[in-house]
Scaffold this motif. Structure first.
Motif, mmCIF file in Angstrom:
data_model
loop_
_atom_site.group_PDB
_atom_site.id
_atom_site.type_symbol
_atom_site.label_atom_id
_atom_site.label_comp_id
_atom_site.label_asym_id
_atom_site.label_seq_id
_atom_site.Cartn_x
_atom_site.Cartn_y
_atom_site.Cartn_z
ATOM 1 N N ASP A 112 0.827 -1.217 0.000
ATOM 2 C CA ASP A 112 0.000 0.000 0.000
ATOM 3 C C ASP A 112 0.853 1.254 0.000
ATOM 4 N N ASN A 113 2.029 1.172 0.569
ATOM 5 C CA ASN A 113 2.885 2.358 0.708
ATOM 6 C C ASN A 113 4.346 1.935 0.831
ATOM 7 N N MET A 114 5.232 2.906 0.769
ATOM 8 C CA MET A 114 6.666 2.594 0.920
ATOM 9 C C MET A 114 7.444 3.884 1.176
ATOM 10 N N ILE A 115 8.597 3.729 1.847
ATOM 11 C CA ILE A 115 9.511 4.862 1.979
ATOM 12 C C ILE A 115 10.697 4.577 1.072
ATOM 13 N N THR A 116 10.846 5.394 0.050
ATOM 14 C CA THR A 116 11.969 5.278 -0.880
ATOM 15 C C THR A 116 12.039 6.595 -1.658
ATOM 16 N N SER A 117 12.992 6.681 -2.573
ATOM 17 C CA SER A 117 13.146 7.935 -3.304
ATOM 18 C C SER A 117 12.024 8.145 -4.324
ATOM 19 N N ALA A 118 11.842 9.406 -4.712
ATOM 20 C CA ALA A 118 10.915 9.716 -5.804
ATOM 21 C C ALA A 118 11.393 8.993 -7.061
ATOM 22 N N LEU A 119 12.712 8.906 -7.202
ATOM 23 C CA LEU A 119 13.287 8.272 -8.388
ATOM 24 C C LEU A 119 12.891 6.799 -8.510
ATOM 25 N N THR A 120 12.910 6.100 -7.385
ATOM 26 C CA THR A 120 12.508 4.691 -7.421
ATOM 27 C C THR A 120 11.028 4.588 -7.802
ATOM 28 N N GLY A 121 10.251 5.578 -7.395
ATOM 29 C CA GLY A 121 8.855 5.634 -7.827
ATOM 30 C C GLY A 121 8.768 5.796 -9.333
ATOM 31 N N VAL A 122 9.598 6.690 -9.876
ATOM 32 C CA VAL A 122 9.584 6.938 -11.324
ATOM 33 C C VAL A 122 10.068 5.692 -12.073
ATOM 34 N N GLU A 123 11.185 5.117 -11.602
ATOM 35 C CA GLU A 123 11.755 3.964 -12.318
ATOM 36 C C GLU A 123 10.798 2.777 -12.335
ATOM 37 N N ASN A 124 9.863 2.747 -11.381
ATOM 38 C CA ASN A 124 8.877 1.665 -11.351
ATOM 39 C C ASN A 124 7.489 2.117 -11.791
ATOM 40 N N LYS A 125 7.403 3.336 -12.318
ATOM 41 C CA LYS A 125 6.111 3.895 -12.785
ATOM 42 C C LYS A 125 4.980 3.595 -11.791
ATOM 43 N N VAL A 126 5.149 4.117 -10.579
ATOM 44 C CA VAL A 126 4.202 3.752 -9.509
ATOM 45 C C VAL A 126 2.865 4.479 -9.593
ATOM 46 N N TRP A 127 2.765 5.526 -10.464
ATOM 47 C CA TRP A 127 1.509 6.273 -10.576
ATOM 48 C C TRP A 127 0.399 5.306 -10.950
#
Ligand code: PCA
Length: 324
Positions: free
Chosen positions: A200-215
């Motif tokens: 449901d959630n995670m603490i990591t960089s914005a970049l890791t969000g981008v690299e995994n297309k989390v949107w």
């Protein structure tokens, strides 16, 4: 006959070349994708080494946990499955407790703090690496760690019972402190875990969000700037010592450039990745001040636990860090 002659001639000239300049290949194992900025930086390091040594040393990069899983890479290098490797430094905390210094929440709040921390942490890491037959080459931080969530986070209660993705023992302990259920997911599997509803959630960089297309599943990103974890690149001392003195200094020079280049890239990506999340519909918000206070108190508790469990070596880093 002609064909035979040509190949015989080629063999002779190749044989001649190899006696003049013996070629060494190092396999470098990493747990991250080839496209990741850390891996791209390693690839540039590899090209620099190959060029400086005139092809005498080839660093062959094996991304994606192909040789060993991220958390097993230091052991794989110690065992000779690869000559070199990259891992997140905290993957080594069980063996080298001070490797966790860069993942204590809310100690390091900027890239210049992160540099100071690394200067203080480096000598101890080098010493522990040497005792394990490893030679440190360089370290580069991930952009600051923020909170990604599918639901808005307004208070501590919003974490209760949620499935929080973790990537090391620090994030596991934090998930527990927040009352969430830690779910261990490798960086390369985040997109899949989100799609399958395993987190449901995670603490990591914005970049890791981008690299995994989390949107999509992730709708909110909070820039809590919790810590700046570093990836570390190293080689087996045996492989390093087998090089000529000249090649050794060429490798160290390429490593120093990779460190400088990597820090600059990380800093630039910290800004652009947050913008990219925003462009893709993720709301970039602040957590309420009282929740921020509570999370910071938790960070202090974590920090006390850590210093107590590590002992003197933790003080060697933290005392000068706080008085400088
Ligand atoms: N990305 C890695 C480690 C820290 C980061 O920003 C991950 O999420 O696994």
């Amino acid at each position: 006959m002609k064909k035979f002659l040509i190949s015989a001639l080629c063999a002779v000239s190749l044989g001649h070349a190899s006696t003049v300049m013996a070629q060494t290949t190092w396999k470098l194992a990493t747990g991250y994708r080839a496209e990741s900025f850390h891996t791209q930086n390693i690839m540039q390091f590899s090209r620099d080494v190959e060029q400086a040594t005139r092809g005498q040393l080839v660093v062959e990069v094996h991304p994606n946990n192909a040789i060993a899983k991220l958390n097993d890479i230091s052991q794989a290098v110690q065992q000779g499955k690869a000559q070199a490797g990259e891992t997140i430094m905290t993957s080594m905390v069980k063996d080298i407790p001070i490797a966790g210094a860069d993942s204590i929440p809310f100690v390091v709040g900027s890239y210049s703090d992160a540099q100071r921390m690394w200067k203080l942490q480096r000598p101890g890491i080098e010493k522990h690496f040497a005792q394990r037959g490893l030679k440190l080459l360089y370290a580069v931080p991930w952009p600051p760690q923020g909170l990604h969530s599918g639901k808005p986070i307004r208070g501590l209660g919003d974490f209760k019972g949620t499935q929080m993705r973790t990537y090391n023992s620090t994030t596991q302990r934090i998930a527990e402190m927040l009352g969430a259920k830690p779910v261990d997911v490798a960086m390369v599997d985040v997109g899949k875990a989100l799609a399958e509803g395993r987190m449901d959630n995670m603490i990591t960089s914005a970049l890791t969000g981008v690299e995994n297309k989390v949107w999509g599943p992730i709708k909110y990103y909070y820039e809590i700037n919790a810590w700046f974890p570093k990836n570390v690149v190293f080689v087996s001392s045996k492989a390093f010592d087998a090089l000529t003195p000249q090649a050794r200094s060429q490798v160290l020079a390429a490593a120093a450039s990779a460190e400088t280049r990597g820090w600059a890239a990380s800093q630039a990506l910290a800004v652009s990745a947050t913008e990219e999340l925003r462009t893709n519909g993720v709301k970039i918000e602040r957590i309420p001040a009282d929740l921020e206070q509570e999370i910071k108190r938790m960070g202090e508790r974590f920090s006390r636990e850590w210093v107590r469990s590590v002992g003197n070596e933790a003080n060697d880093i933290f005392v000068p860090y706080y008085i400088q």
